[in-house]
Design a protein around this motif. Structure first.
Motif, mmCIF file in Angstrom:
data_model
loop_
_atom_site.group_PDB
_atom_site.id
_atom_site.type_symbol
_atom_site.label_atom_id
_atom_site.label_comp_id
_atom_site.label_asym_id
_atom_site.label_seq_id
_atom_site.Cartn_x
_atom_site.Cartn_y
_atom_site.Cartn_z
ATOM 1 N N THR A 247 72.283 -42.573 17.883
ATOM 2 C CA THR A 247 72.071 -41.159 17.129
ATOM 3 C C THR A 247 72.630 -40.222 18.343
ATOM 4 O OG1 THR A 247 69.889 -42.023 16.010
ATOM 5 C CG2 THR A 247 70.535 -39.451 16.288
ATOM 6 N N PRO A 248 73.377 -39.313 17.880
ATOM 7 C CA PRO A 248 74.259 -38.381 18.770
ATOM 8 C C PRO A 248 73.121 -37.428 19.062
ATOM 9 C CG PRO A 248 75.064 -37.875 16.291
ATOM 10 C CD PRO A 248 74.020 -39.359 16.302
ATOM 11 N N ALA A 249 73.481 -36.865 20.370
ATOM 12 C CA ALA A 249 72.509 -35.646 20.811
ATOM 13 C C ALA A 249 73.414 -34.692 21.243
ATOM 14 C CB ALA A 249 71.718 -36.305 21.905
ATOM 15 N N THR A 250 72.973 -33.255 21.073
ATOM 16 C CA THR A 250 73.689 -32.238 21.857
ATOM 17 C C THR A 250 72.795 -31.797 23.142
ATOM 18 O OG1 THR A 250 74.542 -31.627 19.751
ATOM 19 C CG2 THR A 250 74.666 -29.944 21.327
ATOM 20 N N VAL A 251 73.304 -31.729 24.360
ATOM 21 C CA VAL A 251 72.687 -31.421 25.545
ATOM 22 C C VAL A 251 73.566 -30.350 26.288
ATOM 23 C CG1 VAL A 251 71.790 -33.817 25.513
ATOM 24 C CG2 VAL A 251 73.682 -33.142 26.666
ATOM 25 N N PRO A 252 73.070 -29.900 27.372
ATOM 26 C CA PRO A 252 73.658 -28.738 28.203
ATOM 27 C C PRO A 252 74.627 -29.627 28.782
ATOM 28 C CG PRO A 252 71.452 -28.964 28.806
ATOM 29 C CD PRO A 252 71.415 -29.868 27.557
ATOM 30 N N PRO A 253 75.606 -28.730 29.388
ATOM 31 C CA PRO A 253 76.726 -29.405 30.257
ATOM 32 C C PRO A 253 75.851 -30.154 31.541
ATOM 33 C CG PRO A 253 77.485 -27.299 29.829
ATOM 34 C CD PRO A 253 75.857 -27.371 29.379
ATOM 35 N N GLY A 254 74.885 -29.632 32.017
ATOM 36 C CA GLY A 254 74.310 -30.325 33.359
ATOM 37 C C GLY A 254 73.200 -31.381 33.111
ATOM 38 N N ASP A 255 73.032 -31.758 31.968
ATOM 39 C CA ASP A 255 72.371 -32.930 31.747
ATOM 40 C C ASP A 255 72.852 -34.175 32.535
ATOM 41 O OD1 ASP A 255 71.222 -35.341 30.380
ATOM 42 O OD2 ASP A 255 70.213 -33.722 29.014
ATOM 43 N N PRO A 256 71.849 -34.706 33.067
ATOM 44 C CA PRO A 256 72.467 -35.939 33.787
ATOM 45 C C PRO A 256 73.337 -36.988 32.967
ATOM 46 C CG PRO A 256 69.981 -35.740 33.658
ATOM 47 C CD PRO A 256 70.577 -34.527 33.520
ATOM 48 N N GLN A 257 72.946 -37.241 31.724
ATOM 49 C CA GLN A 257 73.249 -38.153 30.667
ATOM 50 C C GLN A 257 74.923 -37.840 30.588
ATOM 51 O OE1 GLN A 257 70.384 -38.957 27.378
ATOM 52 N NE2 GLN A 257 70.261 -37.149 27.434
ATOM 53 N N VAL A 258 75.281 -36.539 30.714
ATOM 54 C CA VAL A 258 76.625 -36.365 30.824
ATOM 55 C C VAL A 258 77.502 -36.886 31.827
ATOM 56 C CG1 VAL A 258 78.359 -34.504 30.497
ATOM 57 C CG2 VAL A 258 76.143 -34.067 29.393
ATOM 58 N N ALA A 259 77.134 -36.678 33.153
ATOM 59 C CA ALA A 259 78.040 -37.274 33.995
ATOM 60 C C ALA A 259 77.830 -38.736 34.038
ATOM 61 C CB ALA A 259 77.281 -36.703 35.464
ATOM 62 N N ALA A 260 76.882 -39.258 33.431
ATOM 63 C CA ALA A 260 76.688 -40.910 33.327
ATOM 64 C C ALA A 260 77.713 -41.200 32.402
ATOM 65 C CB ALA A 260 75.269 -41.477 33.267
ATOM 66 N N ALA A 261 77.571 -40.670 31.505
ATOM 67 C CA ALA A 261 78.570 -41.165 30.255
ATOM 68 C C ALA A 261 79.994 -40.927 30.696
ATOM 69 C CB ALA A 261 78.344 -40.329 28.815
ATOM 70 N N VAL A 262 80.487 -40.072 31.146
ATOM 71 C CA VAL A 262 81.934 -39.811 31.725
ATOM 72 C C VAL A 262 82.389 -40.821 32.866
ATOM 73 C CG1 VAL A 262 83.513 -38.172 32.716
ATOM 74 C CG2 VAL A 262 81.869 -37.390 30.937
ATOM 75 N N ARG A 263 81.212 -40.765 33.586
ATOM 76 C CA ARG A 263 81.461 -41.915 34.694
ATOM 77 C C ARG A 263 81.617 -43.342 34.055
ATOM 78 N NH1 ARG A 263 77.458 -39.967 37.691
ATOM 79 N NH2 ARG A 263 75.883 -41.593 36.954
ATOM 80 N N SER A 264 80.907 -43.701 33.041
ATOM 81 C CA SER A 264 81.099 -45.134 32.282
ATOM 82 C C SER A 264 82.604 -45.233 31.915
ATOM 83 C CB SER A 264 80.082 -45.306 31.295
ATOM 84 O OG SER A 264 80.313 -46.485 30.573
ATOM 85 N N ASP A 265 82.985 -44.047 31.307
ATOM 86 C CA ASP A 265 84.231 -44.109 30.420
ATOM 87 C C ASP A 265 85.335 -44.232 31.390
ATOM 88 O OD1 ASP A 265 83.249 -44.499 27.792
ATOM 89 O OD2 ASP A 265 83.406 -42.268 27.641
ATOM 90 N N ASN A 266 85.230 -43.571 32.502
ATOM 91 C CA ASN A 266 86.193 -43.439 33.483
ATOM 92 C C ASN A 266 86.477 -44.562 34.284
ATOM 93 O OD1 ASN A 266 85.901 -39.939 34.866
ATOM 94 N ND2 ASN A 266 86.584 -40.659 32.930
ATOM 95 N N SER A 267 85.332 -45.327 34.370
ATOM 96 C CA SER A 267 85.390 -46.429 35.322
ATOM 97 C C SER A 267 86.150 -47.711 34.606
ATOM 98 C CB SER A 267 83.809 -47.106 35.868
ATOM 99 O OG SER A 267 83.676 -48.159 36.181
ATOM 100 N N TRP A 268 85.548 -47.638 33.296
ATOM 101 C CA TRP A 268 86.147 -48.589 32.394
ATOM 102 C C TRP A 268 87.866 -48.646 32.118
ATOM 103 C CZ3 TRP A 268 88.664 -48.726 27.435
ATOM 104 C CH2 TRP A 268 88.687 -50.157 27.035
ATOM 105 N N LEU A 269 88.103 -47.417 32.079
ATOM 106 C CA LEU A 269 89.335 -47.205 32.102
ATOM 107 C C LEU A 269 90.106 -47.739 33.289
ATOM 108 C CD1 LEU A 269 90.135 -43.781 30.130
ATOM 109 C CD2 LEU A 269 90.542 -45.945 29.413
ATOM 110 N N ALA A 270 89.541 -47.427 34.301
ATOM 111 C CA ALA A 270 90.257 -47.614 35.778
ATOM 112 C C ALA A 270 90.180 -49.099 36.205
ATOM 113 C CB ALA A 270 89.331 -46.882 36.864
ATOM 114 N N HIS A 271 89.423 -49.952 35.319
ATOM 115 C CA HIS A 271 89.301 -51.110 35.497
ATOM 116 C C HIS A 271 90.332 -51.965 34.720
ATOM 117 C CE1 HIS A 271 85.636 -50.899 37.629
ATOM 118 N NE2 HIS A 271 85.609 -52.203 38.156
ATOM 119 N N GLY A 272 91.229 -51.217 34.025
ATOM 120 C CA GLY A 272 92.440 -51.845 33.359
ATOM 121 C C GLY A 272 93.444 -51.184 33.562
ATOM 122 N N THR A 273 94.507 -51.046 32.765
ATOM 123 C CA THR A 273 95.969 -49.999 32.765
ATOM 124 C C THR A 273 95.946 -49.274 31.692
ATOM 125 O OG1 THR A 273 97.176 -51.831 31.532
ATOM 126 C CG2 THR A 273 97.154 -52.206 34.150
#
Length: 508
Positions: A103-129
């Motif tokens: 279920t999608p959620a709307t949160v403020p920019p400072g919510d720790p879930q935001v940084a964790a989600a962005v980090r996850s996507d960034n890391s996955w892209l970086a592990h490939g090309t």
């Protein structure tokens, strides 16, 4: 995609899938918003299409990865956070799917879930090309897009494919209704795209899913629910899917450090290749079947023979299976499947070549995009086939810059299809025509949704006119950009079949 399907037959309601109730409750408001939205984002023009729209998928961190559509009413002013599937809305709030939920959620920019989600996507892209981001575009290509723009399209395509691929390996065509299924054909291209971008874990998941749902006789159902159960709607198996899965399996072995890390691969290949080899008739052709158009074969110009949309993938699949068997040291099977490929190749030369490789092997046969299935990267370069590809591209061209699926298309003749446009781009890139490939990629880049997703179709005025994102188009774009940076592997073709396999009338 759910390939170019002009009018899908109504399906019986599939069995309830795990999580479907949660998905429906989460998506209900989005669909209602789509029904009343006046925004032009991604409106369906399909005759049977509901009134939905979405500029792209929203994701999040954690497992399982889930993608849900953004409401078109929220599309204006919204944008993804860099290299992620997390969306910043116009009001500055952040939309994501929290870890462990659907279920999608709307949160403020400072919510720790935001940084964790962005980090996850960034890391996955970086592990490939990310193909395209390092394209060397000299002065000869100054009228095309920049490498940064191509790379941005590739990142979004990769992240969308990741969201469309379920934890069990079911690679969904897209997020909604008649597209929220896994077609073996589309899944094969997703596996190839994950392979070429160095995400082998995802490629293995897709191939393992295909191995699990394969019938004992080597066939696959036309499509599957997300939980792996076959959709029972009267559609017979589509024979081209066997060829595409075999090609993707070989593609994986050509790039994987060790194909033996996927023990399911060889049994799947053997079942599918044996079925195809035994299916060839006295002319050397497979039986008629629906292909990527998903149209009843009895509606073709020649209902007695298979279309090129079946023949091309079957030929590539038999060649691929022989190459896989060589890699496993199973020489008997390699010789058997290679001999079958020679029979089929000879049948193509007799039945399709004299008419210029049309969709059906008849005088005056109509051209369609499936002629690219006989060309790189699915087969070695052939001048006659290349000429037919150019003819098909010209006859299918639309004023908006895209192409129709085929000549004298029976569907909307003003709406371009992105998978077919991308197939012509892939052929150009793999055949040494980079300028043409870049031109088609430019068109695809320009016609993405406001969030950058690749839609299924583009309308007469250049607006997205189909579900977005479309997994098949995303896969084809990634393969095309990869081919421009580094040649894709092309199936080896031994033009001298074993003596015991020779038959009267075969070419030497």
């Amino acid at each position: 995609m759910p390939s170019a399907r002009p009018a899908p037959r109504p399906a019986r309601p599939p069995g309830r899938r795990p999580g479907v109730r949660r998905f429906r409750s989460a998506a209900a408001l989005l669909i209602v918003a789509a029904l009343v939205a006046t925004s032009g984002s991604t409106l369906s023009t399909a005759p049977s299409g509901p009134g939905w729209a979405s500029p792209g998928l929203v994701g999040g961190a954690g497992w399982p990865l889930v993608g849900v559509p953004l409401s078109p009413a929220e599309g204006p002013g919204a944008a993804y956070l860099p290299d992620s599937s997390v969306v910043r809305l116009a009001n500055g709030q952040i939309r994501l799917v929290p870890s462990g939920t659907e279920t999608p959620a709307t949160v403020p920019p400072g919510d720790p879930q935001v940084a964790a989600a962005v980090r996850s996507d960034n890391s996955w892209l970086a592990h490939g090309t990310v193909p395209g981001s390092e394209l060397r575009l000299g002065s000869a290509y100054q009228h095309h897009r920049s490498a940064e723009e191509y790379g941005d399209m590739a990142k979004r395509a990769l992240l969308d494919l990741r969201l469309l691929t379920r934890p069990n390996g079911a690679s969904l065509a897209s997020w909604y209704g008649a597209w929220r299924y896994s077609w073996p054909r589309d899944s094969a291209f997703a596996a190839a795209a994950f392979t070429v971008t160095e995400h082998p874990a995802e490629a293995r998941r897709v191939l393992r899913f295909l191995a699990r749902v394969q019938h004992e006789d080597g066939l696959w159902a036309a499509r599957y629910n997300a939980d792996g159960t076959a959709v029972v709607d009267g559609r017979p198996p589509q024979l081209d899917s066997l060829g595409w899965v075999l090609w993707a399996s070989w593609f994986y072995t050509a790039r994987a450090p060790s194909p033996r890390d996927l023990p399911e691969l060889w049994p799947m290949v053997q079942r599918a290749a044996d079925h195809l080899a035994h299916s060839l008739d006295t002319e050397g052709l497979p039986p008629p079947s629906s292909d990527y158009w998903e149209r009843d074969h009895r509606r073709e110009q020649d209902p007695r023979r298979p279309t090129l949309g079946v023949v091309g993938p079957v030929l590539a699949g038999l060649r691929a299976a022989a190459a896989v068997a060589d890699g496993y040291g199973v020489r008997g099977k390699a010789a058997q499947w290679r001999a079958a490929a020679h029979r089929l190749s000879d049948a193509v030369a007799r039945q399709f070549t004299p008419y210029g490789y049309p969709r059906s092997p008849v005088r005056g046969g109509r051209m369609d995009t499936s002629v690219t299935f006989l060309a790189p990267p699915f087969a070695p370069l052939d001048p006659g086939v290349s000429g037919a590809v150019a003819t098909a591209a010209r006859k299918q061209a639309l004023p908006n810059g895209g192409v129709l699926p085929g000549e004298r298309w029976s569907g909307n003749k003003l709406v371009a299809w992105t998978p077919e446009t991308a197939l012509f781009a892939l052929n150009a890139a793999a055949s040494g025509r980079p300028d043409e490939a870049l031109g088609r990629l430019d068109w695809l880049t320009e016609h993405r949704t406001t969030l950058g997703a690749l839609p299924e179709k583009i309308g007469e005025r250049g607006q997205p006119a189909g579900v977005a994102p479309l997994g098949w188009t995303a896969s084809l774009v990634l393969l095309t950009l990869s081919a421009l940076e580094r040649p894709l592997p092309v199936l080896p073709v031994d033009n001298s079949p074993p003596p015991q396999a020779r038959r009267p009338g075969w070419r030497p």
